[in-house]
Design a protein around this motif. Structure first.
Motif, short mmCIF file in Angstrom:
data_model
loop_
_atom_site.label_atom_id
_atom_site.label_comp_id
_atom_site.label_asym_id
_atom_site.label_seq_id
_atom_site.Cartn_x
_atom_site.Cartn_y
_atom_site.Cartn_z
N ARG A 148 -2.07 -103.22 87.71
CA ARG A 148 -2.61 -102.65 88.94
C ARG A 148 -1.50 -102.57 89.98
O ARG A 148 -0.77 -103.52 90.20
N VAL A 149 -1.37 -101.41 90.63
CA VAL A 149 -0.31 -101.17 91.61
C VAL A 149 -0.72 -101.72 92.97
O VAL A 149 -1.84 -101.50 93.43
N ARG A 150 0.22 -102.44 93.60
CA ARG A 150 0.02 -102.97 94.95
C ARG A 150 1.16 -102.46 95.83
O ARG A 150 2.30 -102.84 95.64
N GLY A 151 0.85 -101.55 96.73
CA GLY A 151 1.87 -101.05 97.66
C GLY A 151 2.04 -99.54 97.57
O GLY A 151 1.43 -98.87 96.74
N ASP A 152 2.90 -99.02 98.45
CA ASP A 152 3.04 -97.57 98.63
C ASP A 152 4.42 -97.03 98.31
O ASP A 152 4.76 -95.92 98.72
N SER A 153 5.24 -97.77 97.58
CA SER A 153 6.62 -97.30 97.39
C SER A 153 6.75 -96.16 96.39
O SER A 153 7.81 -95.57 96.27
N MET A 154 5.70 -95.83 95.64
CA MET A 154 5.80 -94.79 94.62
C MET A 154 4.90 -93.59 94.91
O MET A 154 4.58 -92.81 94.02
N VAL A 175 22.69 -101.92 89.39
CA VAL A 175 21.54 -101.03 89.33
C VAL A 175 20.95 -100.84 90.72
O VAL A 175 21.03 -101.72 91.58
N ARG A 176 20.35 -99.67 90.91
CA ARG A 176 19.62 -99.36 92.14
C ARG A 176 18.18 -99.12 91.77
O ARG A 176 17.88 -98.28 90.92
N LEU A 177 17.28 -99.87 92.38
CA LEU A 177 15.84 -99.66 92.21
C LEU A 177 15.38 -98.85 93.41
O LEU A 177 15.34 -99.35 94.53
N GLN A 178 15.03 -97.59 93.13
CA GLN A 178 14.76 -96.63 94.20
C GLN A 178 13.27 -96.38 94.35
O GLN A 178 12.62 -95.94 93.41
N PRO A 179 12.71 -96.63 95.54
CA PRO A 179 11.31 -96.28 95.78
C PRO A 179 11.14 -94.76 95.81
O PRO A 179 12.09 -94.03 96.08
N ALA A 180 9.93 -94.30 95.55
CA ALA A 180 9.60 -92.88 95.70
C ALA A 180 8.81 -92.74 97.00
O ALA A 180 7.67 -92.30 97.02
N ASN A 181 9.43 -93.21 98.07
CA ASN A 181 8.85 -93.17 99.41
C ASN A 181 10.02 -93.23 100.38
O ASN A 181 10.74 -94.23 100.44
N GLU A 182 10.21 -92.14 101.13
CA GLU A 182 11.38 -92.03 102.01
C GLU A 182 11.49 -93.14 103.04
O GLU A 182 12.57 -93.42 103.54
N SER A 183 10.38 -93.78 103.38
CA SER A 183 10.42 -94.80 104.43
C SER A 183 10.85 -96.17 103.91
O SER A 183 10.95 -97.11 104.70
N MET A 184 11.11 -96.29 102.61
CA MET A 184 11.46 -97.60 102.05
C MET A 184 12.87 -97.59 101.47
O MET A 184 13.26 -96.63 100.81
#
Length: 156
Positions: free
Chosen positions: A68-74, A120-129
């Motif tokens: 289950r996803v928790r948060g808005d980074s994607m 490594v870079r872990l990149q969110p799919a949310n410009e604000s993060m």
């Protein structure tokens, strides 16, 4: 009384994640383990829960599980807080793939993985993060996103 409407989104291969989703019918459902939560934001402690969820058989392979996803980074990849993602257990990821990653053997997060010169870079799919930068030895890929199960409440 509100009822839940369930939508199943299957990931089509070789397309950018934001465009890769195709809606599939909730027929021929199989049960897979729901192993807990994954953070789409700041990494959260890995704490498995025991449960199950039903998913269309076209999303299920040999080593499939759900989180289950928790948060808005994607959100720019069409993965939202409260969604359940269908994961294929895998220990490696291609550059730019969206993966479930274990950080320092204790925290789990969902991000796009980029292999860079210094780690490594872990990149969110949310410009604000902001991205998270780590050494290769600090992370372990746990799996790749194969699908999304989204439930909407319907009020009459």
């Amino acid at each position: 009384m509100p009822q839940a409407s369930t939508h199943y989104l299957h990931r089509r291969p070789n397309l950018p994640m934001a465009e890769a989703w195709i809606r599939v019918e909730g027929e021929d459902l199989v049960e897979i383990p729901l192993l807990g939560d994954v953070s789409a934001g700041m990494p959260i402690e890995a704490c498995p829960t025991i449960g199950a969820i039903h998913a269309p058989s076209c999303m299920v392979r040999r080593n499939t599980y759900a989180l289950r996803v928790r948060g808005d980074s994607m959100i720019d990849c069409n993965i939202f807080d409260g969604d359940v993602i269908i994961i294929e257990r895998q220990e490696s990821a291609e550059n730019g793939e969206t993966a479930v990653v274990l950080i320092n053997q204790q925290e789990v997060t969902l991000k796009k993985l980029y292999i860079e010169k210094n780690g490594v870079r872990l990149q969110p799919a949310n410009e604000s993060m902001p991205p998270i930068y780590l050494k290769n030895s600090d992370i372990q890929v746990l799996g790749m996103v194969m699908g999304v199960v989204r439930q909407h409440e319907i009020t009459h």
